[in-house]
Design an enzyme around this catalytic site. Sequence first.
Site, mmCIF file in Angstrom:
data_model
loop_
_atom_site.group_PDB
_atom_site.id
_atom_site.type_symbol
_atom_site.label_atom_id
_atom_site.label_comp_id
_atom_site.label_asym_id
_atom_site.label_seq_id
_atom_site.Cartn_x
_atom_site.Cartn_y
_atom_site.Cartn_z
ATOM 1 N N GLU A 82 -1.835 0.727 7.280
ATOM 2 C CA GLU A 82 -0.447 1.155 7.428
ATOM 3 C C GLU A 82 -0.008 2.135 6.351
ATOM 4 O OE1 GLU A 82 1.890 -0.218 9.934
ATOM 5 O OE2 GLU A 82 0.002 -0.750 10.888
ATOM 6 N N CYS B 88 10.882 4.402 3.285
ATOM 7 C CA CYS B 88 10.117 4.668 4.506
ATOM 8 C C CYS B 88 10.026 6.162 4.782
ATOM 9 C CB CYS B 88 10.761 3.979 5.708
ATOM 10 S SG CYS B 88 10.411 2.220 5.845
ATOM 11 N N HIS C 101 6.124 -4.428 6.051
ATOM 12 C CA HIS C 101 5.355 -3.689 5.055
ATOM 13 C C HIS C 101 5.791 -4.142 3.671
ATOM 14 C CE1 HIS C 101 4.988 -0.264 8.192
ATOM 15 N NE2 HIS C 101 3.862 -0.930 8.149
#
Length: 430
Positions: free
Chosen positions: A170, A354, A239
């Site tokens: 990720e 992000c 995450h």
Amino acid sequence: MTIESNFDGIVGPTHNYAGLAHGNLAATANAGQMSRPREAALQGLRKAKAMADLGLVQGLLPPHERPHLPTLRALGFEGSAEQMIVAAARDAPGMLDAVSSAAAMWTANAATVSASSDTRDRRVHFTPANLSSQLHRSIEAATTHAVLQATFPSLRFVHHAPLPDALGDEGAANHTRLGRNGEPGVDLFVHGDTSRHGRFRPRQHPDASRAVARRHGLHPARTLFATQSSTAIDAGVFHNDVIAVGSELTLLHHEEAFDNTTVLHAQLRRALGDDLELVVVPSAEVPLAAAVDSYLFNSQLVHVGDDLVLVAPDDVNRVPAVSRYLAGLAGGPITRVVTFDLRQSMRNGGGPACLRLRVPLTNDELADVNPRSLLTPERFEALVGWVERHYREELFPSDLADPALYDESCRALDELTQQLGLGSVYDFQR
């Protein structure tokens, strides 16, 4: 001298709320609602400009081609763009939602990046994330690879292929570099416990983190691997950057971020010494649910002169426990909090952290970056005009079935690649 630059993702023309990301509570809670692509893109650009105005090196990465017609073809749809989109809307609307996602805006998932001071060959290494845990994100890697090669084009940069899909990777959302810029640092990789089956599945595979560390040539003694708390994952921490953020010699994290926190702290102390600042937010002050709801930790830590600034979404001000905590934060290593309206991104589960990919660069490496990928006042004004010309003001998930949206997106992206000097990075341009 090494500079921590940030490359923010420009929000794409198909920004919508389809609720695709399982485990991302904001994304699923807002599924089906109207989005505002123009406002979303402008919010992101304004945040990026504010970072540049602080004197930080700020770059940009473009949106991806959406809907992604090569994926529709791979799924058995045929004919022109219009024919495939109409057929997918009729026969497989979930697939159309997936190939239309604008999630590439969150460039923290674009890749894992290693500083040249940390790598064996003294070059900056990039591995694009395969994002294989989610269909709508698993189609990003090839375009990300092309974009990164165009943005960082010299031999000072090493561009690896994505890892095999069986190892879910990720990207930088589960990687934090700690240490003084310009000196060998510590690379902290965080992964889930893949043997555990809870409310939500862990996305980062431990073998993916280790593979990235090996291929980047990181020093084993200065590379740490930590396990993400299963409690946090089940609370919506998909995450690690939703529950922890670090920069240089400061790591801010929630009390429930990691398994074996005591062991991790001891490892970090041994590697970085007593100058390391570990700021642990207690559950008693900020419950896990409040941290996830506000995206307190999905913030950027940036150094501005002598200040260490926390760049947070303004949602932190609407959650009382978080607001109280931040009001008492001054006096420690974090000296200032700055907030931004990123509501369009936040409603899909992505805050300031992000939206950016951190890339540590020496002055010589920075000189080799594609200069038109760096944000200047003139480029900001040009991009604002570009958004206002090409983006729809409102978009419902049902609008993804409109073939005109694809044509609008392609025209916008073709112009953008010329503005940014990227060449032909999209399938429709080849």
